[in-house]
Design a protein around this motif. Structure first.
Motif, PDB file in Angstrom:
ATOM      1  N   MET A   1       0.836  -1.196   0.000  1.00 42.69           N
ATOM      2  CA  MET A   1       0.000   0.000   0.000  1.00 42.69           C
ATOM      3  C   MET A   1       0.871   1.246   0.000  1.00 42.69           C
ATOM      4  SD  MET A   1      -2.688   1.197   2.864  1.00 42.69           S
ATOM      5  CE  MET A   1      -2.869   2.982   2.861  1.00 42.69           C
ATOM      6  N   ALA A   2       0.441   2.220  -0.754  1.00 44.80           N
ATOM      7  CA  ALA A   2       1.224   3.462  -0.869  1.00 44.80           C
ATOM      8  C   ALA A   2       1.026   4.335   0.371  1.00 44.80           C
ATOM      9  CB  ALA A   2       0.775   4.220  -2.113  1.00 44.80           C
ATOM     10  N   GLU A  30     -11.064   7.815  10.967  1.00 44.61           N
ATOM     11  CA  GLU A  30     -11.899   7.532   9.793  1.00 44.61           C
ATOM     12  C   GLU A  30     -11.625   6.137   9.262  1.00 44.61           C
ATOM     13  OE1 GLU A  30     -12.220  11.976   7.844  1.00 44.61           O
ATOM     14  OE2 GLU A  30     -12.088  10.251   6.517  1.00 44.61           O
ATOM     15  N   LEU A  31     -12.686   5.400   9.074  1.00 37.74           N
ATOM     16  CA  LEU A  31     -12.546   4.056   8.515  1.00 37.74           C
ATOM     17  C   LEU A  31     -12.073   4.166   7.068  1.00 37.74           C
ATOM     18  CD1 LEU A  31     -13.052   1.000   8.923  1.00 37.74           C
ATOM     19  CD2 LEU A  31     -15.350   1.382   8.019  1.00 37.74           C
ATOM     20  N   VAL A  32     -10.947   3.544   6.758  1.00 34.16           N
ATOM     21  CA  VAL A  32     -10.465   3.577   5.368  1.00 34.16           C
ATOM     22  C   VAL A  32     -10.455   2.187   4.723  1.00 34.16           C
ATOM     23  CG1 VAL A  32      -9.132   5.704   5.576  1.00 34.16           C
ATOM     24  CG2 VAL A  32      -8.030   3.511   6.084  1.00 34.16           C
ATOM     25  N   MET A  33     -10.530   1.151   5.536  1.00 31.18           N
ATOM     26  CA  MET A  33     -10.626  -0.194   4.948  1.00 31.18           C
ATOM     27  C   MET A  33     -11.337  -1.127   5.917  1.00 31.18           C
ATOM     28  SD  MET A  33      -7.716  -2.900   3.631  1.00 31.18           S
ATOM     29  CE  MET A  33      -6.969  -1.863   2.413  1.00 31.18           C
ATOM     30  N   LEU A  34     -12.245  -1.920   5.356  1.00 32.21           N
ATOM     31  CA  LEU A  34     -12.932  -2.936   6.156  1.00 32.21           C
ATOM     32  C   LEU A  34     -13.169  -4.136   5.264  1.00 32.21           C
ATOM     33  CD1 LEU A  34     -14.602  -4.020   8.576  1.00 32.21           C
ATOM     34  CD2 LEU A  34     -16.543  -2.721   7.709  1.00 32.21           C
ATOM     35  N   ILE A  35     -12.709  -5.288   5.716  1.00 34.40           N
ATOM     36  CA  ILE A  35     -12.937  -6.524   4.964  1.00 34.40           C
ATOM     37  C   ILE A  35     -13.705  -7.482   5.864  1.00 34.40           C
ATOM     38  CG2 ILE A  35     -11.852  -8.462   3.752  1.00 34.40           C
ATOM     39  CD1 ILE A  35      -9.468  -6.663   3.178  1.00 34.40           C
ATOM     40  N   GLU A  36     -14.856  -7.939   5.352  1.00 35.20           N
ATOM     41  CA  GLU A  36     -15.675  -8.888   6.108  1.00 35.20           C
ATOM     42  C   GLU A  36     -15.823 -10.169   5.307  1.00 35.20           C
ATOM     43  OE1 GLU A  36     -19.462  -7.254   7.088  1.00 35.20           O
ATOM     44  OE2 GLU A  36     -18.597  -5.542   8.120  1.00 35.20           O
ATOM     45  N   GLU A  46      -8.830  -0.945   8.827  1.00 32.94           N
ATOM     46  CA  GLU A  46      -7.858   0.117   9.071  1.00 32.94           C
ATOM     47  C   GLU A  46      -8.609   1.429   9.237  1.00 32.94           C
ATOM     48  OE1 GLU A  46      -5.071   0.109   5.801  1.00 32.94           O
ATOM     49  OE2 GLU A  46      -4.478  -1.957   6.191  1.00 32.94           O
TER      50      GLU A  46
ATOM     51  N   LYS B   4     -17.501  -8.621   2.072  1.00 37.53           N
ATOM     52  CA  LYS B   4     -17.602  -7.199   1.819  1.00 37.53           C
ATOM     53  C   LYS B   4     -16.208  -6.603   1.933  1.00 37.53           C
ATOM     54  CE  LYS B   4     -19.397  -3.954   4.907  1.00 37.53           C
ATOM     55  NZ  LYS B   4     -20.418  -3.511   5.848  1.00 37.53           N
ATOM     56  N   TYR B   6     -14.537  -2.902   1.896  1.00 37.72           N
ATOM     57  CA  TYR B   6     -14.878  -1.479   1.939  1.00 37.72           C
ATOM     58  C   TYR B   6     -13.591  -0.684   2.033  1.00 37.72           C
ATOM     59  CZ  TYR B   6     -16.504   2.900   4.151  1.00 37.72           C
ATOM     60  OH  TYR B   6     -16.748   4.213   4.460  1.00 37.72           O
TER      61      TYR B   6
END
Lengths: 150, 158
Positions: A1-2, A30-36, A46, B4, B6
């Protein structure tokens, strides 16, 4: 990631999705990444604050625990350094359900700081530099030998 | 339920401008990536055609052929866009879904992308490159982060 800073903290929570909500409300992260996964479980997330990132995860191995699972003990804590209004930051955290364990106070080294505990027991410190203090002044006031003070 | 992915980033523009750049200028800013290639051919030029409800996201290849990546499921400027997403290697009945939101934060806009259902790509499918779910979804998140970054650069005149 940059554009990633060299150090990032990864925190464990029993309910990481709830943590995403209270960390946004209390600290403005601030939410910048979410993987579910396909069960809706959080796999990775993140949040950004300034130019830094923290990762919010679950208790993903037997050696990763939320303070809520180990009698409130912390083995690391994250420090947040802000540019303005430490007191307002503290009030926002309090309103979001954080327990303030040390109210804002100006320290000998020139930072105004407070300390709080989030709803799962992670302890956070927050500081804002409010006075320029020289190494000699800090050493004289504290009685400490200080190196590397810029 | 579906998986998901995001991701969100701020861009220096109003939501209306960010929405317009995302849709009307996608042919300029889109960054093709080998891991998520839409067709086996060299990358073409993307466009929403026609722009708006009932539109499609298409890719026009160098030989003039058009591949349909997906169809527009919601077109709600300046705040929201939803389209389906499929790559040529996907099984014919597999469509995943991408939702893009544009939310004003001060003078900036937080652009978020949520891609749902990518874990449904079968284990042996070429589009998966042999990756287990977690690695696949992490790469997908990075792919979309790069796309939003490209939108941010485009907004600044890049």
């Amino acid at each position: 990631m940059a554009d990633r800073t060299a150090l990032s903290s990864a925190l464990c929570y029993r309910d990481p999705k709830a943590a995403l909500t209270f960390l946004a409300a209390g600290f403005g992260f601030e939410l910048v990444m979410l993987i579910e996964d396909d069960q809706g479980n959080l796999a990775h997330s993140e949040m950004a604050f300034g130019d830094a990132l923290i990762m919010i995860g679950n208790e993903w191995t037997d050696d990763h625990r939320s303070p809520a699972a180990i009698d409130g003990k912390n083995t690391q804590s994250v420090h947040i350094h802000i540019a303005t209004d430490c007191d307002a930051h503290c009030e926002r955290a309090r309103a979001a359900g954080f327990e303030i364990i040390m109210e804002p106070e100006t320290q000998f080294y020139g930072d105004r700081t407070y300390r709080c505990r989030d709803p799962e027991g992670h302890i956070w410190t927050v500081g804002q530099t409010v006075q320029a203090v020289s190494r000699e002044e800090a050493a004289a006031v504290s009685g400490l030998k200080i190196e590397g003070w810029t | 339920m579906t998986s998901k992915v995001y991701v969100a980033l701020r861009v220096r523009a109003t939501p209306a401008r960010a929405f317009a750049v995302f849709t009307a200028e996608i042919g300029d800013w889109w960054r093709p990536q080998g891991l998520f290639q839409t067709t086996p051919r060299a990358p073409g030029r993307l466009a929403f055609e026609p722009a708006g409800d009932g539109g499609r996201l298409i890719e026009t290849l160098a030989n003039g052929k058009v591949f349909e990546i997906g169809s527009v499921l919601a077109w709600e400027p300046p705040s929201r866009l939803v389209f389906s997403w499929r790559q040529a290697a996907f099984p014919p009945d597999l469509h995943t879904e991408v939702e893009v939101c544009f939310e004003a934060v001060g003078e900036e806009t937080r652009v978020s992308v949520e891609h749902r259902g990518f874990e449904r790509v079968p284990a042996e499918n070429a589009a998966r490159h042999g990756f287990p779910d977690q690695a696949l979804l992490a790469r997908l998140a990075e792919f979309w982060q790069a796309q939003i970054r490209a939108v941010g650069a485009k907004v600044l005149g890049g």
